[in-house]
Write an enzyme that holds these catalytic residues in place. Structure first.
Site, PDB file in Angstrom:
ATOM      1  N   CYS A  69       1.940  -2.309   5.886  1.00 43.57           N
ATOM      2  CA  CYS A  69       2.860  -2.571   4.744  1.00 43.57           C
ATOM      3  C   CYS A  69       2.370  -2.159   3.351  1.00 43.57           C
ATOM      4  O   CYS A  69       1.335  -2.601   2.985  1.00 43.57           O
ATOM      5  CB  CYS A  69       3.348  -4.100   4.724  1.00 43.57           C
ATOM      6  SG  CYS A  69       4.080  -4.749   2.916  1.00 43.57           S
ATOM      7  N   CYS A  72       1.838  -4.480   0.382  1.00 43.25           N
ATOM      8  CA  CYS A  72       1.003  -5.494   0.821  1.00 43.25           C
ATOM      9  C   CYS A  72      -0.390  -5.295   0.221  1.00 43.25           C
ATOM     10  O   CYS A  72      -1.050  -5.895  -0.197  1.00 43.25           O
ATOM     11  CB  CYS A  72       1.117  -5.996   2.362  1.00 43.25           C
ATOM     12  SG  CYS A  72       2.658  -6.680   3.000  1.00 43.25           S
TER      13      CYS A  72
END
Ligand code: ZN
Length: 154
Positions: A69, A72
């Site tokens: 991600c 993230c």
């Protein structure tokens, strides 16, 4: 305010009793002698998450993330710095939702990154989306911890 608080060791999982006035003095675990706080996020699996959230009497902040991600990864450095700002008065942790899929499903984590704050075994706040400034993360966590003072653990 100097009553003992339950602090769960991130290394061995033992529950320690630490006077709140001693939290800032780099307490070590009575069982494994490792530091109870290292000023950086602790990686938790599902069992470790349950142990921290159910037994800790300091609020537990969790970043639900995954290695693939992008947002993230953008948030990770700010989250590292936020751990320095928030510990030892908060436990700062990360859960890799790729590894802990059952936990993410149980909690209904629908997007990552998601920040969630747990006080006395109960989720009190959730924030989907990346916060990329440490100050913003710390402010968010402190505001929700302050409005949900810890009661007795469940
Ligand atoms: Zn320990």
């Amino acid at each position: 305010m100097n009553e003992p608080l339950h602090v769960v060791c991130p290394s061995c999982g033992a529950t320690n009793r630490v006077r709140s006035g001693d939290l800032g003095r780099s307490p070590d675990c009575g069982q494994c002698k490792q530091p109870l706080f290292r000023g950086r996020p602790v990686e938790l699996d599902e069992a470790g998450f349950d142990r921290q959230v159910q037994r800790s009497q300091v609020p537990v902040l969790v970043d639900f993330w995954a290695p693939w991600c992008g947002p993230c990864r953008m948030m990770a450095p700010a989250y590292e710095r936020a751990a320095q700002l928030l510990e030892p008065h908060m436990r700062v942790t990360k859960v890799d939702t790729e590894q802990a899929q059952a936990l993410a499903a149980r909690l209904g984590i629908r997007s990552i990154p998601t920040l969630a704050l747990f006080v006395a075994g109960r989720e009190v706040a959730r924030q989907p989306g990346a916060l990329t400034r440490a100050d913003d993360i710390a402010r968010w966590a402190r505001a929700h911890a302050a409005s949900n003072p810890a009661g007795q653990p469940i």
